[in-house]
Design a protein around this motif. Sequence first.
Motif, PDB file in Angstrom:
ATOM      1  N   ASP A  69       0.830  -1.202   0.000  1.00 13.41           N
ATOM      2  CA  ASP A  69       0.000   0.000   0.000  1.00 13.41           C
ATOM      3  C   ASP A  69       0.872   1.262   0.000  1.00 13.41           C
ATOM      4  N   ALA A  70       1.970   1.231   0.729  1.00 15.16           N
ATOM      5  CA  ALA A  70       2.872   2.381   0.742  1.00 15.16           C
ATOM      6  C   ALA A  70       3.478   2.614  -0.631  1.00 15.16           C
ATOM      7  N   ALA A  71       3.906   1.548  -1.281  1.00 12.70           N
ATOM      8  CA  ALA A  71       4.534   1.682  -2.597  1.00 12.70           C
ATOM      9  C   ALA A  71       3.572   2.225  -3.639  1.00 12.70           C
ATOM     10  N   LEU A  72       2.310   1.849  -3.516  1.00 12.69           N
ATOM     11  CA  LEU A  72       1.321   2.239  -4.527  1.00 12.69           C
ATOM     12  C   LEU A  72       0.620   3.551  -4.195  1.00 12.69           C
ATOM     13  N   SER A  73       0.994   4.165  -3.080  1.00 16.26           N
ATOM     14  CA  SER A  73       0.281   5.365  -2.638  1.00 16.26           C
ATOM     15  C   SER A  73       0.659   6.609  -3.432  1.00 16.26           C
ATOM     16  N   ALA A  74       1.742   6.545  -4.184  1.00 16.87           N
ATOM     17  CA  ALA A  74       2.168   7.713  -4.956  1.00 16.87           C
ATOM     18  C   ALA A  74       3.148   7.263  -6.027  1.00 16.87           C
ATOM     19  N   GLU A  75       3.383   8.155  -6.962  1.00 15.63           N
ATOM     20  CA  GLU A  75       4.415   7.939  -7.985  1.00 15.63           C
ATOM     21  C   GLU A  75       5.042   9.292  -8.315  1.00 15.63           C
ATOM     22  N   PRO A  76       6.370   9.409  -8.113  1.00 19.23           N
ATOM     23  CA  PRO A  76       7.338   8.390  -7.700  1.00 19.23           C
ATOM     24  C   PRO A  76       7.275   8.117  -6.201  1.00 19.23           C
ATOM     25  N   SER A  77       7.757   6.929  -5.813  1.00 14.22           N
ATOM     26  CA  SER A  77       7.776   6.574  -4.400  1.00 14.22           C
ATOM     27  C   SER A  77       8.954   5.656  -4.101  1.00 14.22           C
ATOM     28  N   LEU A  78       9.368   5.676  -2.831  1.00 13.88           N
ATOM     29  CA  LEU A  78      10.378   4.742  -2.334  1.00 13.88           C
ATOM     30  C   LEU A  78       9.942   4.293  -0.941  1.00 13.88           C
ATOM     31  N   THR A  79       9.823   2.994  -0.768  1.00 15.73           N
ATOM     32  CA  THR A  79       9.380   2.411   0.486  1.00 15.73           C
ATOM     33  C   THR A  79      10.497   1.545   1.061  1.00 15.73           C
ATOM     34  N   TYR A  80      10.827   1.778   2.321  1.00  7.47           N
ATOM     35  CA  TYR A  80      11.885   1.035   3.003  1.00  7.47           C
ATOM     36  C   TYR A  80      11.249   0.058   3.985  1.00  7.47           C
ATOM     37  N   VAL A  81      11.688  -1.197   3.934  1.00  5.02           N
ATOM     38  CA  VAL A  81      11.158  -2.246   4.811  1.00  5.02           C
ATOM     39  C   VAL A  81      12.344  -2.882   5.536  1.00  5.02           C
ATOM     40  N   TYR A  82      12.225  -2.993   6.858  1.00  2.00           N
ATOM     41  CA  TYR A  82      13.323  -3.524   7.672  1.00  2.00           C
ATOM     42  C   TYR A  82      12.911  -4.837   8.325  1.00  2.00           C
ATOM     43  N   GLU A  83      13.768  -5.861   8.168  1.00  2.00           N
ATOM     44  CA  GLU A  83      13.545  -7.181   8.758  1.00  2.00           C
ATOM     45  C   GLU A  83      14.777  -7.554   9.581  1.00  2.00           C
ATOM     46  N   ARG A  84      14.603  -7.816  10.874  1.00  2.00           N
ATOM     47  CA  ARG A  84      15.747  -7.952  11.765  1.00  2.00           C
ATOM     48  C   ARG A  84      15.966  -9.346  12.344  1.00  2.00           C
ATOM     49  N   SER A  85      15.122 -10.323  12.034  1.00  2.00           N
ATOM     50  CA  SER A  85      15.167 -11.600  12.743  1.00  2.00           C
ATOM     51  C   SER A  85      16.412 -12.424  12.436  1.00  2.00           C
ATOM     52  N   LEU A  86      16.958 -12.308  11.227  1.00  2.00           N
ATOM     53  CA  LEU A  86      18.110 -13.140  10.876  1.00  2.00           C
ATOM     54  C   LEU A  86      19.330 -12.756  11.708  1.00  2.00           C
TER      55      LEU A  86
END
Length: 373
Positions: free
Chosen positions: A187-204
């Motif tokens: 939803d964040a990525a598609l909310s505008a154009e141009p856009s940049l969405t950062y996603v953080y995954e820490r479990s590894l």
Amino acid sequence: MTAPVIPAYGSRTLAELLPSLGAHLGVAGAVDRLGIAEAQRYVVLLVDGLGWEQRDWWQGTAPFLSDLADNAVPITSGVPSTTSTSITSLGTGLAPGEHGIAGYAFYYRPIGGVLNALQWAPGVHGLDVQPQLTYFERLGSAGVRTQAVCPARFEGSGLTTVALRGPGFIGVQDEEDHPRRVELARDAALSAEPSLTYVYERSLDHTGHGFGVGSPQWLATLARCDALASALREALPADVRLVITGDHGMVNVPVDERLLAEDEPGLLRDVTNFAGEGRLRQLYTVPGQVAAVARRWQDRLGDRAWVLTRDEAFDAGWFGPRNPRVADRFGDVLVAMQGSAAVMTRSLPKELTLVGMHGSLTAAEVAVPLLVA
């Protein structure tokens, strides 16, 4: 003695990732130095602890990442190869010697002692520690909508303020709820154009510290990270580029490869502050004793470590360009471990429980993937 891996600052490190995307998103003067496919919407997934040199374990465990790696070329973190430094380099587009987040823990003159970059000291504000514009702020000024999908408890933290100022913050309450995280990122990525969405995954990273790289627990976590990346790609339209990277790799440190500083009293002579982490210790010394301390540590460790003074490390390119305002945050003496050794201290008992560690200049620690799907 083998040679350390010196990051190619300005061409192939994490600091070049957002500027390379910015070149396609309309940021004036931005150059794509990483050769990333053009798009108007990007999602950047950073998997904490995902190192390139560990990719032999991807086969069969992480099929999505493994397939992407077949046509990929790695980049590197900066030095130290640790989360706080790497995320700040990614978020600002600056090398460590420029932004001054000199590791997990480093000397910070305004408090007269060591600042832990992940457990912020009371009264210290991120803007004081790192006031330069983040690259997210530059993207925003160019009309790019930026958003960060991160654990909710990180909102407003010191490191978030230092490295990730600018994006709209989308807090994830349950990090195990991957479908919800995928939905938020889409939803964040598609909310505008141009856009940049950062996603953080820490479990590894967390699992690697606790159980070690290659352990059954680590492999199970890697499989979950792979499934997250695959689900994210499936949920995004074809015109949205998914970029996957890591902030550092990791090595396992056996108990018999650990030097306890307190058991070597001569090594701590003339050392006023002891910081960094087991794989890259930063020593702050009595004035006039830098060379003596460096010599003492090199004589003791031999080819188990690269031991340099701050000036030697900057001259060798460890930290990139030198910002005089922040240079004294890096140790007067740097002790970067080779092989699978570490320098530990009983004053930090939680560190003694770690199996996997990082921070030094080996390929296993600094090489990270750059995967585009």
